[in-house]
Design a protein around this motif. Structure first.
Motif, PDB file in Angstrom:
ATOM      1  N   ALA A 121     -44.626  38.663 -47.712  1.00  0.00           N
ATOM      2  CA  ALA A 121     -45.840  39.480 -47.081  1.00  0.00           C
ATOM      3  C   ALA A 121     -45.814  40.869 -47.431  1.00  0.00           C
ATOM      4  N   ASP A 122     -45.159  41.610 -47.717  1.00  0.00           N
ATOM      5  CA  ASP A 122     -45.124  42.902 -48.237  1.00  0.00           C
ATOM      6  C   ASP A 122     -45.838  42.944 -49.533  1.00  0.00           C
TER       7      ASP A 122
ATOM      8  N   ARG B 252     -51.749  35.659 -39.349  1.00  0.00           N
ATOM      9  CA  ARG B 252     -51.405  36.588 -38.468  1.00  0.00           C
ATOM     10  C   ARG B 252     -51.063  38.111 -39.047  1.00  0.00           C
ATOM     11  N   LEU B 253     -49.894  37.890 -39.913  1.00  0.00           N
ATOM     12  CA  LEU B 253     -49.307  38.887 -40.568  1.00  0.00           C
ATOM     13  C   LEU B 253     -50.329  39.531 -41.483  1.00  0.00           C
ATOM     14  N   THR B 254     -51.204  38.847 -42.121  1.00  0.00           N
ATOM     15  CA  THR B 254     -52.342  39.576 -43.004  1.00  0.00           C
ATOM     16  C   THR B 254     -53.280  40.367 -42.452  1.00  0.00           C
TER      17      THR B 254
ATOM     18  N   ILE C  79     -46.565  34.752 -45.906  1.00  0.00           N
ATOM     19  CA  ILE C  79     -45.445  35.056 -45.174  1.00  0.00           C
ATOM     20  C   ILE C  79     -44.006  35.333 -45.743  1.00  0.00           C
TER      21      ILE C  79
ATOM     22  N   ARG D 279     -52.376  41.848 -39.642  1.00  0.00           N
ATOM     23  CA  ARG D 279     -51.577  43.073 -39.057  1.00  0.00           C
ATOM     24  C   ARG D 279     -51.670  44.140 -40.068  1.00  0.00           C
ATOM     25  N   ASP D 280     -51.383  43.521 -41.381  1.00  0.00           N
ATOM     26  CA  ASP D 280     -51.072  44.327 -42.410  1.00  0.00           C
ATOM     27  C   ASP D 280     -52.185  45.016 -43.133  1.00  0.00           C
TER      28      ASP D 280
ATOM     29  N   THR E  85     -49.529  41.807 -49.481  1.00  0.00           N
ATOM     30  CA  THR E  85     -50.295  42.901 -48.907  1.00  0.00           C
ATOM     31  C   THR E  85     -50.528  43.881 -49.999  1.00  0.00           C
TER      32      THR E  85
END
Length: 283
Positions: free
Chosen positions: A266-267, A52-54, A263, A56-57, A270
């Motif tokens: 995450a930054d 989900r975070l991947t 997670i 989004r980013d 990405t």
């Protein structure tokens, strides 16, 4: 087919397609070069939960495809109750065929790393670049963490304990997350499918998901290996082996990070993946 249509009631439900005979739930989000995201094998996992975070980013730069593998999430279960690497590989190839995608970048997490390697080994023309994180796929001694993950028995406390194995940062494991993953793990048929995948003794499934040294050494694709130094599920040694065996590869190790690289970092995740997939010549 692009966009990001998801069920309003359940964000894990995306689109549905017949992928090599497996009715597959998948998310198709963003624009640009297609990137296939293959999730891990934790209880209650799905493509959306894992990525989900991947999504989004990375969706501003890439078209992200995140399927639920057979037996996981909202995809169909194996009709005969038997799960193999070959069946999962057939599902991935079937998904690419159904979406009319000749070639994709592939990012695989844990179990999904073995499947990403399988796609690169057996269908090299379908893969452009390869990313693995905390990857299965080479021989290693079963860890207590992986034994616990694959041996999950439904219960909120059991789920919370497994989530704590995944994360170095224990603050990430709250009651809401444990409840969410627990509920996902007890939907009708889900636990039955999960229990059929990796029954004890479980060292044999590490071996079943492993590829030969010769197969991995023959991988020609530019490969980025990511691993948490403090991973209690899949040891860092697996990525060190992949680094040795894949000639065109590099490894990034995250300190103070467990099995949830995408997670917990995450930054950085990405940035690394974006640079790797977006560069004209990654090496």
């Amino acid at each position: 087919m692009t966009g990001g249509a998801t069920g309003e009631a359940d964000p894990e439900i995306g689109r549905s397609v017949d992928a090599g005979g497996v009715v597959t739930n998948y998310h198709d989000v963003g624009q640009g070069r297609p990137v296939l995201l293959v999730h891990g094998s934790g209880p209650g996992v799905s493509g959306w939960a894992n990525w989900r975070l991947t999504i989004r980013d990375l969706s501003p730069r890439f078209r992200l495809l995140a399927p639920d593998m057979m037996g996981f999430g909202h995809s169909a279960h194996a009709a005969d109750g038997v799960y193999t690497r070959e069946k999962w590989l057939g599902q991935l190839v079937g998904l690419l065929d159904a979406l009319e995608l000749d070639r994709v970048d592939v990012v695989g997490n844990s179990f999904g790393g073995s499947m990403a390697l399988a796609l690169a080994i057996h269908h090299p023309d379908r893969v452009r670049r390869l990313v693995t994180m905390g990857s299965v796929g080479v021989p290693f001694e079963l860890t207590a963490g992986l034994d616990a993950v694959w041996g999950y028995r439904p219960g909120i406390e059991d789920m919370r304990a497994i989530m704590k194995i995944f994360a170095y940062d224990q603050s990430l494991v709250g009651d809401d997350l444990a409840e969410l993953r627990y509920r996902a793990s007890v939907r009708p048929g889900v636990q039955e499918a999960y229990a059929a995948m990796f029954p004890a003794p479980r060292q044999r499934w590490v071996e079943a998901m492993s590829h030969t040294e010769a197969e991995i050494r023959a991988i020609p694709h530019p490969t980025l290996l990511l691993h948490g130094r403090d991973d209690l599920v899949i040891p860092l040694s697996t990525s060190l082996t992949l680094l040795e065996w894949i000639e065109n590869s590099r490894l990034h190790v995250f300190g103070r990070c467990g099995h949830w690289t995408q997670i917990e970092r995450a930054d950085e995740f990405t940035r690394l993946v974006t640079d790797f997939l977006g560069s004209a010549d990654p090496y």
